[in-house]
Every structure is written in structure tokens, then in C-alpha cells.
Design a protein around this motif. Structure first.
Motif, short mmCIF file in Angstrom:
data_model
loop_
_atom_site.label_atom_id
_atom_site.label_comp_id
_atom_site.label_asym_id
_atom_site.label_seq_id
_atom_site.Cartn_x
_atom_site.Cartn_y
_atom_site.Cartn_z
N ASN A 143 13.58 12.91 -7.10
CA ASN A 143 13.00 12.52 -5.92
C ASN A 143 13.97 12.70 -4.76
O ASN A 143 13.72 13.16 -3.55
CB ASN A 143 12.15 11.41 -5.82
CG ASN A 143 10.90 11.38 -6.69
OD1 ASN A 143 11.12 10.82 -7.82
ND2 ASN A 143 9.81 11.65 -6.35
N ALA A 144 15.00 12.26 -4.96
CA ALA A 144 16.19 12.29 -4.05
C ALA A 144 17.43 12.10 -4.55
O ALA A 144 17.58 11.56 -5.62
CB ALA A 144 15.96 11.16 -2.86
N VAL A 145 18.63 12.76 -3.91
CA VAL A 145 20.03 12.36 -4.59
C VAL A 145 21.05 11.95 -3.27
O VAL A 145 20.67 12.41 -2.14
CB VAL A 145 20.55 13.88 -5.11
CG1 VAL A 145 19.61 14.41 -6.05
CG2 VAL A 145 20.95 15.04 -4.01
N VAL A 146 21.90 11.49 -3.88
CA VAL A 146 23.07 11.18 -2.94
C VAL A 146 24.44 11.57 -3.57
O VAL A 146 24.61 11.53 -4.68
CB VAL A 146 23.28 9.76 -2.57
CG1 VAL A 146 24.58 9.34 -1.70
CG2 VAL A 146 22.21 9.00 -1.96
N PRO A 164 15.48 16.12 -1.00
CA PRO A 164 16.16 15.05 -0.13
C PRO A 164 17.52 14.68 -0.41
O PRO A 164 17.57 14.31 -1.68
CB PRO A 164 15.31 13.84 0.21
CG PRO A 164 13.98 14.34 -0.01
CD PRO A 164 13.96 15.33 -1.42
N THR A 165 18.37 15.07 0.42
CA THR A 165 19.87 15.15 0.01
C THR A 165 20.73 14.30 0.90
O THR A 165 20.80 14.58 2.20
CB THR A 165 20.45 16.58 -0.22
OG1 THR A 165 19.74 17.12 -1.42
CG2 THR A 165 22.06 16.33 -0.74
N SER A 166 21.30 13.41 0.68
CA SER A 166 22.38 12.73 1.35
C SER A 166 23.93 13.13 0.90
O SER A 166 24.35 12.91 -0.37
CB SER A 166 22.07 11.17 1.41
OG SER A 166 23.40 10.58 2.12
N ILE A 167 24.69 13.41 1.93
CA ILE A 167 26.14 13.62 1.56
C ILE A 167 27.07 12.56 2.22
O ILE A 167 27.00 12.89 3.42
CB ILE A 167 26.44 15.10 2.02
CG1 ILE A 167 25.67 16.17 1.13
CG2 ILE A 167 28.02 15.38 1.61
CD1 ILE A 167 25.88 17.68 1.60
N LEU A 168 27.96 11.98 1.55
CA LEU A 168 28.69 11.07 2.07
C LEU A 168 30.09 11.44 1.81
O LEU A 168 30.50 11.55 0.63
CB LEU A 168 28.46 9.50 1.68
CG LEU A 168 26.97 9.12 1.93
CD1 LEU A 168 26.73 7.76 1.10
CD2 LEU A 168 26.54 9.05 3.28
N ALA A 169 30.72 11.86 2.90
CA ALA A 169 32.04 12.50 2.78
C ALA A 169 32.99 11.92 3.22
O ALA A 169 33.02 10.85 4.25
CB ALA A 169 32.02 13.96 3.26
N ALA A 170 34.40 12.01 2.80
CA ALA A 170 35.80 11.52 3.28
C ALA A 170 36.31 12.28 4.18
O ALA A 170 36.40 13.64 4.22
CB ALA A 170 36.70 11.15 2.20
N GLU A 171 37.03 11.91 5.28
CA GLU A 171 37.76 12.76 6.31
C GLU A 171 39.03 13.36 5.78
O GLU A 171 38.94 14.59 6.00
CB GLU A 171 38.03 11.63 7.71
CG GLU A 171 38.85 12.53 8.56
CD GLU A 171 39.20 11.63 9.67
OE1 GLU A 171 39.31 12.13 10.87
OE2 GLU A 171 39.71 10.41 9.38
N ASN A 172 39.47 12.66 4.93
CA ASN A 172 40.73 13.14 4.13
C ASN A 172 40.46 13.36 2.71
O ASN A 172 40.70 12.63 1.67
CB ASN A 172 41.82 12.00 4.38
CG ASN A 172 42.18 11.38 5.82
OD1 ASN A 172 42.22 12.33 6.67
ND2 ASN A 172 42.15 10.37 6.06
N ASP A 173 39.88 14.47 2.57
CA ASP A 173 39.70 15.01 1.20
C ASP A 173 40.05 16.41 0.81
O ASP A 173 39.58 17.56 1.48
CB ASP A 173 38.10 14.86 0.91
CG ASP A 173 37.47 14.86 -0.64
OD1 ASP A 173 38.48 15.51 -1.28
OD2 ASP A 173 36.54 14.54 -0.65
N SER A 174 41.02 16.68 0.02
CA SER A 174 41.50 17.97 -0.35
C SER A 174 40.72 18.38 -1.17
O SER A 174 40.95 19.76 -1.48
CB SER A 174 43.09 17.75 -1.08
OG SER A 174 42.92 17.08 -2.15
#
Length: 239
Positions: A143-146, A164-174
Motif C-alpha cells: 500500500n505504501a513504501v519508504v 505512495p512513496t516516501s524518500i528520506l535521503a542524506a545530504e552527503n551520500d556518494s
């Protein structure tokens, strides 16, 4: 994903950590489970390369379960999580632990949960697991992913998402740099039929949500902020 960040801060794995229990076979996989089995909503946590015995991951599973969900953390690596080893580099390990197999295994776990009366399914993936839940988001299995600091996710994948999709990302990510995350967001903004949420956490690096030092107050605070965002997403779509 070959970047060094994937291998940084490896956790000390613990087979006994957590408030839940380990079952020998859940949809064909060994799994850490916690929460009420009578819940009609379940969350599947798909680990990073270090696997389902990582204490911070299990701690998060316990937290999600406390919000009213049944939580399942499968052992997608069949007892063979990545262990830093100069004689077996990450890319060699990945040849035997592809996300395509993880996707098929995740479907088996979800089919098992649905056979037990679970009607609402969420999936959250970390690093390696981010690709697995992206594949799930292209289907009706969930039903939803993160996705949390995902690896291996391509622009074409985002174009195919239907849940429905949530993306939680890092500022410093190579591994998944900020410019790629911004492109993800641009695509999702055009996909008005799919609800989405994209957030970049300043000052953190790849892996920050589950590979933080518990004695580092600032790191714990940033991880817990992401955990709250994860919970908010599932509260929205699984209740």
C-alpha cells in the motif's frame, strides 16, 4: 553502491537483540517479528547489506510495532550478511545477494502475511533494501513504501512507481547523490496520481537512519527524525 559509504560503520550484529522474536520460516525466510499478530496492518523492513540482526534496525522495528503494526524483518541474506573483508569485496558479495532475489523473497513474505489476514502492507528499505521496496512500489503487493538512503535506484524506477512513496535521503551520500534525489523528486512531482514525499536531511551521510552511534546525541536525533517521518507515512496509508 560500490562506494565506501555502504561499508562504513558496520553494526555489531546480535541474534538476540530486540523485544520481538525470531521465527524460522515466514514466507520461506527466517525473520525477526514484533507486534500484535492480530493487527490487520504490517510493515516489512528490508535491511541494508548488514542484515536483519542489526540492533538499530531491530530497535526501529520495535518502535514501529509500538505504533500498532505487526513488523517483520526478514533475513534476505540467508545467514550471510555482508562482513567487511578485503578478500571478498562488496561487489563480489552482491553477485550472490542481488536485489532481484530480494524482491522475489519480499513478495513471498507479503503473500504469507496476506494469507494470515493482513490487509494493509507497508515496506521500508534501507540502502540495498531501498531498491527492493522500489520494485514493490511498482506492484500491488504493498500500500505504501519508504526508501531510506536508497541504493541502486534509477530514474526509470521512479517513473514506474504506482504506490505512495516516501524518500528520506542524506545530504552527503556518494551512493545516491543529492542531484539524483532532486531528479527523483522532479519525476514524482509530475506523477500527480502517486502521492509522494521527498526529504533531504542536512549534515548526515548514507546509512544514518540505522548505523548511528547510540552515544552520539546529534546522530540519534537525526535518525529519530527519519523514524518519525517513516511512521507518519505508514500511519497515513496503513490505518
Amino acid at each position: 553502491m560500490a562506494g565506501a559509504q555502504c561499508c562504513e560503520n558496520p553494526p555489531v550484529l546480535s541474534s538476540v537483540f530486540g523485544e520481538g522474536s525470531v521465527v524460522e520460516s515466514l514466507g520461506g525466510l527466517k525473520a525477526y517479528t514484533v507486534g500484535s499478530p492480530s493487527s490487520n496492518a504490517a510493515v516489512v523492513l528490508v535491511s541494508d547489506i548488514f542484515g536483519y540482526e542489526a540492533p538499530n534496525l531491530r530497535k526501529l522495528a520495535d518502535k514501529v510495532a509500538a505504533a500498532g503494526f505487526l513488523v517483520v524483518v526478514p533475513d534476505f541474506f540467508y545467514g550471510d550478511p555482508y562482513v567487511p573483508n578485503p578478500e571478498k569485496p562488496l561487489m563480489t558479495w552482491l553477485e550472490d545477494h542481488g536485489t532481484d532475489k530480494g524482491f522475489e523473497d519480499a513478495k513471498s513474505v507479503i503473500e504469507y502475511l496476506k494469507s494470515k489476514g493482513i490487509t494493509l502492507i507497508g515496506a521500508a528499505g534501507f540502502c540495498w533494501g531501498g531498491k527492493v521496496v522500489t520494485e514493490l512500489a511498482k506492484t500491488d503487493y504493498v500500500n505504501a513504501v519508504v526508501m531510506l538512503h536508497p541504493s541502486l535506484v534509477k530514474l526509470d524506477d521512479i517513473n514506474e512507481i504506482k504506490r505512495p512513496t516516501s524518500i528520506l535521503a542524506a545530504e552527503n551520500d556518494s551512493i545516491t547523490p543529492l542531484e539524483i534525489v532532486k531528479q527523483f523528486e522532479e519525476i514524482l512531482c509530475t506523477r500527480t496520481e502517486v502521492d509522494s514525499f521527498v526529504k533531504v536531511f542536512p549534515g548526515v551521510a548514507h546509512g544514518w537512519t540505522v548505523r548511528y552511534g547510540t552515544d552520539d546525541e546529534a546522530a540519534v536525533e537525526k535518525a529519530e527524525e527519519a523514524h518519525k517521518d517513516l511512521l507518519d507515512w505508514f500511519e497515513k496509508y496503513l490505518k
